[in-house]
Design a protein around this motif. Structure first.
Motif, short mmCIF file in Angstrom:
data_model
loop_
_atom_site.label_atom_id
_atom_site.label_comp_id
_atom_site.label_asym_id
_atom_site.label_seq_id
_atom_site.Cartn_x
_atom_site.Cartn_y
_atom_site.Cartn_z
N PRO A 1 -130.18 35.53 -12.34
CA PRO A 1 -129.28 34.43 -11.61
C PRO A 1 -128.06 34.18 -11.94
O PRO A 1 -127.55 34.69 -13.11
CB PRO A 1 -130.21 33.15 -11.96
CG PRO A 1 -131.72 33.58 -12.65
CD PRO A 1 -131.32 34.68 -13.19
N CYS A 2 -127.13 34.05 -10.80
CA CYS A 2 -125.76 33.86 -11.28
C CYS A 2 -125.24 32.56 -12.00
O CYS A 2 -126.13 31.67 -11.91
CB CYS A 2 -124.90 33.82 -9.86
SG CYS A 2 -125.17 35.27 -8.77
N ILE A 3 -124.49 32.66 -12.89
CA ILE A 3 -124.25 31.64 -13.59
C ILE A 3 -123.33 30.47 -12.80
O ILE A 3 -122.86 30.84 -11.92
CB ILE A 3 -123.41 32.00 -15.15
CG1 ILE A 3 -121.94 32.52 -14.61
CG2 ILE A 3 -123.97 32.67 -15.81
CD1 ILE A 3 -121.20 32.84 -15.68
N VAL A 4 -123.26 29.38 -13.39
CA VAL A 4 -122.44 28.32 -12.54
C VAL A 4 -120.89 28.91 -12.43
O VAL A 4 -120.42 29.32 -13.58
CB VAL A 4 -122.59 26.97 -13.20
CG1 VAL A 4 -121.66 25.80 -12.52
CG2 VAL A 4 -124.07 26.49 -13.24
N GLY A 5 -120.27 28.58 -11.16
CA GLY A 5 -118.92 29.29 -10.83
C GLY A 5 -118.86 30.53 -10.51
O GLY A 5 -117.70 31.20 -10.51
N SER A 6 -120.10 31.19 -10.26
CA SER A 6 -120.12 32.46 -9.47
C SER A 6 -120.94 32.52 -8.38
O SER A 6 -121.87 31.53 -8.30
CB SER A 6 -120.56 33.62 -10.70
OG SER A 6 -121.82 33.53 -11.13
N SER B 1 -108.54 24.89 -10.98
CA SER B 1 -109.50 25.69 -11.45
C SER B 1 -108.59 27.14 -12.04
O SER B 1 -108.01 27.68 -11.55
CB SER B 1 -110.45 26.03 -10.31
OG SER B 1 -111.37 27.14 -10.74
N VAL B 2 -109.27 27.49 -13.43
CA VAL B 2 -108.81 28.59 -13.78
C VAL B 2 -109.80 29.90 -13.56
O VAL B 2 -109.44 31.16 -14.09
CB VAL B 2 -108.78 28.51 -15.50
CG1 VAL B 2 -107.76 27.33 -15.90
CG2 VAL B 2 -110.22 28.32 -16.02
N GLY B 3 -110.70 29.51 -12.80
CA GLY B 3 -111.51 30.51 -12.38
C GLY B 3 -113.05 30.57 -13.01
O GLY B 3 -113.16 29.95 -14.07
N GLY B 4 -113.89 30.93 -12.11
CA GLY B 4 -115.33 30.54 -12.86
C GLY B 4 -115.76 29.09 -12.93
O GLY B 4 -116.56 28.91 -13.61
N GLN B 5 -115.37 28.38 -11.77
CA GLN B 5 -115.67 27.13 -11.91
C GLN B 5 -116.49 26.62 -10.65
O GLN B 5 -115.94 27.01 -9.45
CB GLN B 5 -114.54 26.20 -11.94
CG GLN B 5 -113.58 26.38 -13.43
CD GLN B 5 -112.53 25.29 -13.65
OE1 GLN B 5 -111.60 25.50 -14.33
NE2 GLN B 5 -112.81 24.19 -13.05
N SER B 6 -117.51 25.63 -10.88
CA SER B 6 -118.18 25.05 -9.72
C SER B 6 -117.49 24.09 -8.95
O SER B 6 -117.74 23.67 -7.66
CB SER B 6 -119.44 24.59 -10.13
OG SER B 6 -119.52 23.77 -11.21
N HIS B 7 -116.59 23.36 -9.66
CA HIS B 7 -115.68 22.20 -9.30
C HIS B 7 -114.35 22.24 -9.79
O HIS B 7 -114.24 23.11 -10.92
CB HIS B 7 -116.52 20.82 -9.73
CG HIS B 7 -117.87 20.57 -9.02
ND1 HIS B 7 -118.91 21.14 -9.71
CD2 HIS B 7 -118.19 19.95 -8.00
CE1 HIS B 7 -120.01 20.75 -8.90
NE2 HIS B 7 -119.43 20.01 -7.72
N CYS B 8 -113.42 21.85 -9.09
CA CYS B 8 -111.95 21.71 -9.66
C CYS B 8 -112.04 20.61 -10.62
O CYS B 8 -112.36 19.70 -10.45
CB CYS B 8 -111.13 21.51 -8.34
SG CYS B 8 -111.15 22.99 -7.08
#
Length: 326
Positions: free
Chosen positions: A110-115, A150-157
């Motif tokens: 499974p993809c991690i949160v933010g991907s 967001s610095v990248g890899g985030q599900s929310h700003c």
């Protein structure tokens, strides 16, 4: 058994071969079949098993992970990138959305949160800086609004905290507001405290309008108190008006206080209000009380009421009534 001629003794078939009753020769077990018993017909490999295209096998083997065995009679096919299979599979499965299949022989990860990933992906895609990816199964990236980042890899700003401004949606840069400025939650720039207001806290939680008798020209943490001896009619300018003689201000006043009738006010900076003495009067706004003129009687100290003496009477300066002559 194998019988080459009618006079020869039967010969036992070798492993992986067979012969049925009445046959003169042993036959090799064909690919996709197992010949466990020499005197029985070959048994077809069940689905998901194989002989790897070889003949003369006594047992079928499970199709190895990472391969698909569509038919026992043909060679296993290697799963392409973005698919997978476990041991004993007849086909390769497409990697599902929201998962990655880095190895064709393992279950999806499974993809991690933010991907995220769409179907058939070897790896999950990290959400790019300045964007939020709340759904791991779709390529839906939402751009961060000004005042968030967001610095990248985030599900929310991430929302910029109060008292700070965040100028770049792609970087974790939080800059504190300068004195006289403020920022609520989610601000991309700090705001200047407006004229007529005081902003003691950088988070704007205590912003209030200046009360009467104070003023602010902007960018102020606290309102300026109107000085004694002056009036400040507006709260958003530094327009100060000096009190005229006969009026006063002790400070923090929008208007000068006019000395009331019957009193004198010698100071413009202090609340010194003295009542007029007998024979003196003031109609209001006086620095000093006025003495009643000779020949007149001044019965009231609250107004300029001077009554001329009647014939046969007199009044010296400061008299409230006229007296008879002797």
């Amino acid at each position: 058994m194998e019988c080459s001629t009618s006079n020869d003794s039967p010969i036992t078939c070798s492993l992986g071969s067979y012969s049925l009753e009445g046959q003169r020769v042993c036959l090799k077990c064909p690919p996709g079949y197992a010949c466990k018993y020499r005197h029985q017909s070959p048994a077809s490999c069940p689905p998901g098993q194989t002989t790897f295209g070889k003949e003369g096998m006594t047992e079928c083997s499970p199709c190895p992970a990472g391969f698909a065995c569509e038919s026992p009679q043909i060679l296993p096919k290697k799963c392409p990138i973005g698919t997978y299979s476990l041991e004993g599979s007849t086909l390769c499965s497409l990697c599902p959305p929201g998962s990655a299949c880095p190895h064709t022989s393992s279950i999806p990860v499974p993809c991690i949160v933010g991907s995220y990933s769409t179907s058939g992906q070897q790896n999950c895609t990290m959400c790019r800086p300045g964007y939020a990816c709340s759904n791991t199964t779709k390529a839906e990236d939402v751009q961060c609004l000004p005042g968030s980042y967001s610095v990248g890899g985030q599900s929310h700003c991430t929302v910029c905290p109060a008292g700070y401004y965040c100028p770049d949606t792609k970087l974790d840069i939080k800059i504190a507001c300068l004195p006289g400025h403020y920022a609520y939650t989610g601000f991309a720039t700090c705001r200047a405290c407006p004229a007529g207001w005081q902003c003691p806290q950088k988070d704007g939680s205590q912003n209030t309008q200046c009360p009467k008798g104070t003023f602010s020209t902007g960018l102020q943490k606290a309102c300026t108190l109107c000085p004694a001896g002056k009036a400040c009619p507006t709260t958003n300018t530094n327009n100060t008006i000096p009190c005229q003689p006969g009026s006063y201000s002790v400070g923090q006043q929008a208007e000068c206080t006019v000395c009331p009738p019957g009193y004198e006010c010698p100071s413009i900076t202090e609340s010194i209000v003295k009542p007029c003495s007998m024979g003196f009067y003031s109609s209001g706004g006086a620095v000093t009380c006025t003495q009643c003129q000779p020949g007149y009687a001044c019965p009231s100290r609250f107004e300029a009421l001077q009554i001329a003496c009647l014939p046969g009477t007199f009044a010296n300066a400061g008299f409230t009534v006229s007296l008879k002559r002797r």
